[in-house]
Design a protein around this motif. Structure first.
Motif, mmCIF file in Angstrom:
data_model
loop_
_atom_site.group_PDB
_atom_site.id
_atom_site.type_symbol
_atom_site.label_atom_id
_atom_site.label_comp_id
_atom_site.label_asym_id
_atom_site.label_seq_id
_atom_site.Cartn_x
_atom_site.Cartn_y
_atom_site.Cartn_z
ATOM 1 N N VAL A 242 0.841 -1.076 0.161
ATOM 2 C CA VAL A 242 0.064 -0.097 -0.073
ATOM 3 C C VAL A 242 0.800 1.203 0.064
ATOM 4 O O VAL A 242 1.851 1.484 0.703
ATOM 5 C CB VAL A 242 -1.069 -0.013 1.119
ATOM 6 C CG1 VAL A 242 -1.661 1.456 1.494
ATOM 7 C CG2 VAL A 242 -1.850 -0.981 1.071
ATOM 8 N N ASP A 243 0.537 2.049 -0.726
ATOM 9 C CA ASP A 243 1.447 3.420 -1.049
ATOM 10 C C ASP A 243 1.049 4.613 -0.206
ATOM 11 O O ASP A 243 2.053 5.249 0.182
ATOM 12 C CB ASP A 243 1.363 3.621 -2.546
ATOM 13 C CG ASP A 243 1.753 2.789 -3.257
ATOM 14 O OD1 ASP A 243 2.840 2.567 -3.429
ATOM 15 O OD2 ASP A 243 0.981 2.212 -4.174
ATOM 16 N N LEU A 244 -0.091 4.705 0.291
ATOM 17 C CA LEU A 244 -0.440 5.746 0.940
ATOM 18 C C LEU A 244 -1.730 5.528 2.122
ATOM 19 O O LEU A 244 -2.864 4.921 1.467
ATOM 20 C CB LEU A 244 -0.826 7.046 0.272
ATOM 21 C CG LEU A 244 -1.279 8.340 0.940
ATOM 22 C CD1 LEU A 244 -0.616 9.690 0.359
ATOM 23 C CD2 LEU A 244 -2.742 8.514 1.042
ATOM 24 N N ILE A 245 -1.911 5.784 3.090
ATOM 25 C CA ILE A 245 -3.020 5.792 3.973
ATOM 26 C C ILE A 245 -4.000 6.861 4.221
ATOM 27 O O ILE A 245 -3.231 8.145 4.841
ATOM 28 C CB ILE A 245 -2.933 5.088 5.462
ATOM 29 C CG1 ILE A 245 -2.183 3.679 5.086
ATOM 30 C CG2 ILE A 245 -3.937 4.840 6.182
ATOM 31 C CD1 ILE A 245 -1.690 3.237 6.276
ATOM 32 N N ASP A 246 -4.986 7.191 3.637
ATOM 33 C CA ASP A 246 -5.969 8.191 3.684
ATOM 34 C C ASP A 246 -6.756 8.070 5.052
ATOM 35 O O ASP A 246 -7.632 7.343 5.193
ATOM 36 C CB ASP A 246 -6.734 8.171 2.607
ATOM 37 C CG ASP A 246 -8.056 9.257 2.572
ATOM 38 O OD1 ASP A 246 -7.992 9.994 3.495
ATOM 39 O OD2 ASP A 246 -8.855 9.072 1.702
ATOM 40 N N VAL A 247 -6.287 8.821 5.926
ATOM 41 C CA VAL A 247 -6.841 8.755 7.295
ATOM 42 C C VAL A 247 -7.737 9.832 7.926
ATOM 43 O O VAL A 247 -7.767 11.071 7.958
ATOM 44 C CB VAL A 247 -5.620 9.111 8.273
ATOM 45 C CG1 VAL A 247 -5.678 9.050 9.816
ATOM 46 C CG2 VAL A 247 -4.294 8.481 8.018
ATOM 47 N N SER A 248 -9.038 9.159 7.945
ATOM 48 C CA SER A 248 -10.229 9.657 8.322
ATOM 49 C C SER A 248 -10.655 9.132 9.661
ATOM 50 O O SER A 248 -9.668 8.490 10.243
ATOM 51 C CB SER A 248 -11.437 9.345 7.372
ATOM 52 O OG SER A 248 -12.478 10.240 7.824
ATOM 53 N N SER A 249 -11.780 9.287 10.192
ATOM 54 C CA SER A 249 -12.134 8.695 11.498
ATOM 55 C C SER A 249 -13.736 8.567 11.690
ATOM 56 O O SER A 249 -14.620 9.238 10.896
ATOM 57 C CB SER A 249 -11.535 9.574 12.487
ATOM 58 O OG SER A 249 -12.265 10.787 12.757
ATOM 59 N N GLY A 250 -13.994 7.694 12.733
ATOM 60 C CA GLY A 250 -15.729 7.869 12.991
ATOM 61 C C GLY A 250 -16.371 7.068 12.066
ATOM 62 O O GLY A 250 -16.026 6.658 11.046
ATOM 63 N N ALA A 251 -17.505 6.962 12.459
ATOM 64 C CA ALA A 251 -18.765 6.421 11.866
ATOM 65 C C ALA A 251 -19.147 5.029 11.783
ATOM 66 O O ALA A 251 -19.776 4.476 10.967
ATOM 67 C CB ALA A 251 -18.633 7.102 10.056
ATOM 68 N N LEU A 252 -18.133 4.306 12.481
ATOM 69 C CA LEU A 252 -18.282 2.828 12.635
ATOM 70 C C LEU A 252 -19.637 2.301 13.540
ATOM 71 O O LEU A 252 -20.523 1.722 13.150
ATOM 72 C CB LEU A 252 -17.020 2.174 13.105
ATOM 73 C CG LEU A 252 -17.046 0.884 13.450
ATOM 74 C CD1 LEU A 252 -17.115 0.214 12.260
ATOM 75 C CD2 LEU A 252 -16.327 0.221 14.524
ATOM 76 N N VAL A 253 -19.625 3.171 14.624
ATOM 77 C CA VAL A 253 -20.877 3.003 15.366
ATOM 78 C C VAL A 253 -21.294 4.583 15.843
ATOM 79 O O VAL A 253 -20.507 5.563 15.841
ATOM 80 C CB VAL A 253 -20.306 2.279 16.880
ATOM 81 C CG1 VAL A 253 -20.047 0.757 16.620
ATOM 82 C CG2 VAL A 253 -19.282 2.932 17.635
ATOM 83 N N PRO A 254 -22.509 4.754 16.255
ATOM 84 C CA PRO A 254 -22.779 6.081 16.858
ATOM 85 C C PRO A 254 -21.979 6.369 17.946
ATOM 86 O O PRO A 254 -21.942 5.751 19.146
ATOM 87 C CB PRO A 254 -24.233 5.794 17.271
ATOM 88 C CG PRO A 254 -24.624 4.638 16.441
ATOM 89 C CD PRO A 254 -23.585 3.734 16.367
ATOM 90 N N ALA A 255 -21.359 7.834 17.749
ATOM 91 C CA ALA A 255 -20.557 8.351 19.157
ATOM 92 C C ALA A 255 -20.605 9.825 18.754
ATOM 93 O O ALA A 255 -20.653 10.424 17.627
ATOM 94 C CB ALA A 255 -19.231 7.669 18.485
ATOM 95 N N ASN A 256 -20.268 10.283 19.775
ATOM 96 C CA ASN A 256 -19.891 11.972 19.972
ATOM 97 C C ASN A 256 -18.623 12.015 19.274
ATOM 98 O O ASN A 256 -17.599 11.555 20.218
ATOM 99 C CB ASN A 256 -20.326 12.573 21.315
ATOM 100 C CG ASN A 256 -21.726 12.276 21.644
ATOM 101 O OD1 ASN A 256 -22.551 12.496 20.910
ATOM 102 N ND2 ASN A 256 -21.880 12.051 22.878
ATOM 103 N N ILE A 257 -18.438 12.846 18.462
ATOM 104 C CA ILE A 257 -16.994 13.336 17.987
ATOM 105 C C ILE A 257 -16.934 14.584 17.893
ATOM 106 O O ILE A 257 -17.552 15.618 17.568
ATOM 107 C CB ILE A 257 -17.166 12.955 16.215
ATOM 108 C CG1 ILE A 257 -17.310 11.176 15.828
ATOM 109 C CG2 ILE A 257 -15.897 13.098 15.656
ATOM 110 C CD1 ILE A 257 -17.611 10.846 14.673
ATOM 111 N N PRO A 258 -15.668 15.109 18.862
ATOM 112 C CA PRO A 258 -15.206 16.271 18.661
ATOM 113 C C PRO A 258 -14.741 16.952 17.564
ATOM 114 O O PRO A 258 -13.599 16.346 16.716
ATOM 115 C CB PRO A 258 -14.180 16.319 19.757
ATOM 116 C CG PRO A 258 -13.619 15.024 19.739
ATOM 117 C CD PRO A 258 -14.853 14.073 19.413
ATOM 118 N N VAL A 259 -15.359 17.832 16.752
ATOM 119 C CA VAL A 259 -15.069 18.406 15.439
ATOM 120 C C VAL A 259 -14.787 19.668 15.389
ATOM 121 O O VAL A 259 -15.285 20.598 16.129
ATOM 122 C CB VAL A 259 -16.367 18.059 14.447
ATOM 123 C CG1 VAL A 259 -15.964 18.839 13.116
ATOM 124 C CG2 VAL A 259 -16.671 16.628 14.334
#
Length: 338
Positions: A242-259
């Motif tokens: 793999v050449d690059l990892i595009d790093v996002s987060s969240g959305a797997l389970v309902p959760a409060n995300i500090p944005v």
């Protein structure tokens, strides 16, 4: 020259700058057949005219039951290649490279009929309860990603990104919150990674160009994945080419995300340093100075813009002005950028 506008070469592909249009679902395949429409023919090439170095298509389903919605783009059959080939041609006319994000929604699919996941756990009360995938179905899905890669090559894409984020199927296998299997695809980190490992191996058999993987680096829930835990998996991805990892987060389970602006950049930095692999940063990146800071401080190697490019398709030209970088504008636009 601002680093944002420096060339970047990965394998045999050179990107004219480090600006990536991140994949964003359009829900405009209005025939519900996965085919390209006029919306796509206008939307994506216009961002290429706007100066982005890499244009990445939305999540494109490798199986019909793996669509997020019935109006998603598809790549599960050969008839999809013609429209995708046309999109590639239109985008490349403006000097941008092209990418496609291969995806399967798993338990977050909202199409008719049975949906599948590693374990029979619904996302929430508004989603169906998925069927637990049998080993044969896992094998078929791995092959669907491989066939999607073959079609992506036929269409002329420069980059494939595997969508292992945002609570979709691969992400569901990777996290212990959604993977409760007791066979070789569940339990330990190595077992939970097995599905993605098999997909990467299968894609590598037919794809020689840059390969990215998008991850959700943080589940924001006790017992879930964190950037530190993902370092091990990122190292395995690097070993697999793999050449690059595009790093996002969240959305797997309902959760409060500090944005907040750049809230995911620290995750890209952690993965980059911990696994010694190039990363892409994404998440409320809106200003040119913000993007330049990320690159200058070696926090990531590419900057992925999403909603900001919906608001301003010509953001790269504005960024070049603010950062004092000279870039080549399309001939019809040069009078506006002197």
């Amino acid at each position: 020259m601002a680093k944002l506008f420096e060339n970047l070469t990965i394998k045999n592909v050179t990107f004219k700058n480090r600006i990536v249009m991140a994949p964003m679902c359009m829900y405009e395949s209005d025939g519900e057949d996965g085919r390209v429409t006029d919306w796509h023919r206008i939307h994506y090439p216009s961002r290429a005219v706007g100066g982005s170095g890499l244009i990445m298509l939305e999540a494109t389903a490798v199986q019909p039951q793996g669509r997020i919605s019935a109006r998603d783009l598809g790549i599960w059959e050969d008839s999809h290649v013609e429209g995708l080939t046309e999109l590639v041609r239109l985008i490349k006319n403006s000097g941008a490279k092209t990418a496609i994000q291969l995806a399967h929604a798993g338990r977050k699919a909202t199409v008719e009929g049975e949906i599948q996941a590693p374990s029979p756990l619904p996302f929430n009360e508004n989603y169906k309860t998925p069927a637990e995938m049998a080993k044969q179905e896992i094998k078929e899905t791995v092959n669907a990603f491989k066939q999607g890669a073959i079609r992506s090559d036929q269409a002329g894409f420069d980059v494939i990104e595997l969508h292992a984020a945002h609570g979709y199927l691969i992400n569901q296998f990777l996290s212990p919150l959604t993977n409760k299997r007791t066979d070789e695809y569940g339990g330990s980190a190595e077992n939970r990674y097995r599905f993605l490992r098999e997909i990467i191996d299968a894609v590598n058999e037919v794809w020689q160009k840059p390969l990215f993987v998008r991850i959700s680096a943080h589940d924001y829930t006790d017992g879930g994945m964190t950037p530190e835990l993902y370092i091990e998996m990122a190292s395995w991805m690097k070993q697999q080419g793999v050449d690059l990892i595009d790093v996002s987060s969240g959305a797997l389970v309902p959760a409060n995300i500090p944005v907040y602006p750049g809230y995911q950049v620290k995750f890209a930095e952690t993965i980059r340093q911990g696994a010694n692999i190039p990363t892409g940063a994404v998440g409320l990146i809106t200003s040119p100075l913000q993007a330049e800071e990320i690159l200058q401080n070696d926090r990531a190697d590419m900057v992925f813009l999403a909603r900001e490019l919906l608001r301003d398709p010509y953001w790269p030209y504005r960024a070049s002005k603010e950062l004092g970088a000279e870039i080549e504008a399309p001939v019809p636009y040069k009078r506006g950028w002197v």
